[in-house]
Motif scaffolding. Sequence first.
Motif, PDB file in Angstrom:
ATOM      1  N   PRO A 135       0.830  -1.204   0.000  1.00 42.12           N
ATOM      2  CA  PRO A 135       0.000   0.000   0.000  1.00 42.12           C
ATOM      3  C   PRO A 135       0.866   1.256   0.000  1.00 42.12           C
ATOM      4  O   PRO A 135       1.828   1.366   0.761  1.00 42.12           O
ATOM      5  N   ILE A 136       0.533   2.205  -0.869  1.00 42.37           N
ATOM      6  CA  ILE A 136       1.383   3.375  -1.106  1.00 42.37           C
ATOM      7  C   ILE A 136       1.128   4.464  -0.070  1.00 42.37           C
ATOM      8  O   ILE A 136      -0.008   4.756   0.288  1.00 42.37           O
ATOM      9  N   GLY A 137       2.211   5.102   0.378  1.00 43.63           N
ATOM     10  CA  GLY A 137       2.109   6.241   1.274  1.00 43.63           C
ATOM     11  C   GLY A 137       3.072   6.152   2.433  1.00 43.63           C
ATOM     12  O   GLY A 137       3.303   5.070   2.982  1.00 43.63           O
ATOM     13  N   SER A 138       3.627   7.313   2.810  1.00 49.26           N
ATOM     14  CA  SER A 138       4.585   7.375   3.922  1.00 49.26           C
ATOM     15  C   SER A 138       4.001   8.051   5.142  1.00 49.26           C
ATOM     16  O   SER A 138       4.720   8.294   6.123  1.00 49.26           O
ATOM     17  N   SER A 139       2.719   8.368   5.107  1.00 48.54           N
ATOM     18  CA  SER A 139       2.082   9.021   6.252  1.00 48.54           C
ATOM     19  C   SER A 139       2.042   8.080   7.452  1.00 48.54           C
ATOM     20  O   SER A 139       2.189   6.859   7.316  1.00 48.54           O
ATOM     21  N   VAL A 140       1.842   8.663   8.621  1.00 51.19           N
ATOM     22  CA  VAL A 140       1.749   7.867   9.843  1.00 51.19           C
ATOM     23  C   VAL A 140       0.598   6.866   9.736  1.00 51.19           C
ATOM     24  O   VAL A 140       0.718   5.708  10.150  1.00 51.19           O
ATOM     25  N   ALA A 141      -0.519   7.312   9.145  1.00 52.34           N
ATOM     26  CA  ALA A 141      -1.686   6.433   9.001  1.00 52.34           C
ATOM     27  C   ALA A 141      -1.355   5.218   8.152  1.00 52.34           C
ATOM     28  O   ALA A 141      -1.734   4.087   8.468  1.00 52.34           O
TER      29      ALA A 141
END
Length: 460
Positions: A135-141
């Motif tokens: 799953p793409i994304g580097s946010s904390v969530a």
Amino acid sequence: MVDDEPDIRATVKEILEDEGYSVSVAESAAAAREARRQQRPDVVLLDIWMPGVDGISLLREWGERGGLPGPVIMMSGHGTIETAVEATRLGAWDFVEKPISLAKLLLTIERALEAGRLRRENEGLKSRLPAPAEPIGSSVAMQSLRAQLDKLATHDTGVLIQGEAGTGKEMLARWLHERSARRSGPFVTVAPGSITSEHVAKALFGTEDGGSVEYGLIEQAKGGTLFLDEVAELDQELQQRLSSVLDRRAVLRCGGSEAIATDVRVIAATAQDLEALVREGRFREELYYQLKVVPLAVPPLRERAEDIPELLRYHADFFAARDKLPYRNFPVAAQNRLRHYAWPGNLRELRNLVQRLLILGSSPDVALDEVENALGSLGPTVPAPEAPRAERGDFGVDFSLPLREAREQFERAYLLHQLAAAGGSVGKLAKAVGMERTHLYRKLKDLGVDAKATARDEAS
């Protein structure tokens, strides 16, 4: 394996079991029908010359009554070219001569299994966006979500994925499947909202009528994963039957009298508040807890705006490679505008927007005015200030009613107002209120809202 000769049945069964296969045997067409009723085989070895009903006649019968149970390999000690041609015409996958060569038999079975697996994958994955490596994304969530997924991938337990429409719940379910011990098995999707109500039970549980058997989606997912997309769309009767399947690990086909053991992992998804539906009596409590062994919450895109630039790059690369579109860069100004957009359609809307900009644009960089034009009137960038009461309208909700009835009153008035604003277009309404169109049609029907009548009124 279907063969009337006991020695051949016993010998082949022993050899195949030594190779790690699970083998059922039948001595006649009648016994083969019963074996097929009890389970869905991955491969069938079928002798041609048998007393009573021969193998060719049984093959034809299966083809006419619900389809072949799997790749069928015909066997014969004195076959002819005409017989082989007839078997192939009826759907046989291959032909093995007796006396059987062990090496050839094992190779033929291996290839038949691979062909069956590829066919299932092709049927299930056509025109689908492939799941990324993770799953793409580097946010904390997203870091938290990935950590949960990593743990769940090593277990075989049921999962309930909860999140707004368009957040990529099916993609996450596929990601879990591909990293689980069941990855070599099928991934089967059930979308109740896309199947007419009278056909859902047959599609899900299969049918049985005399000698005719049609395997439902649960049985088709044997050894793999069953993904229930928007499980809240199941009616009460189907909820009860599904609960029984999960409890007994066996499925009773429509028209059947005996439950058939099943081996499947269930991953369910919903954009609705199942807990609230349970309190209102609209979703069965036992099924809710059976599905919610491990809950997984997917954040909406607006709550992880820092992931937007990475998502834009990924989908620009994807559509450039898949559709042979020219790659386009999203400059900081375009990224910043999209970071502050509300994204009511979540990931699905972002994919659609990137694809549209790659198709319609010609310059290497995406200009800010292109983004504005593409967004159009899909929604505000930030929550708008509350309108005065007179502008919000008096919905006439009777506050003396129980919560469920009062909410339905409000929902009906709200959707009628939005439908009128959309000119009677359910497609525009779905975008305005952020709902899946299939779910929206069901909601309008439940609330007694006639979209066609509204459209006629607007036209007049």
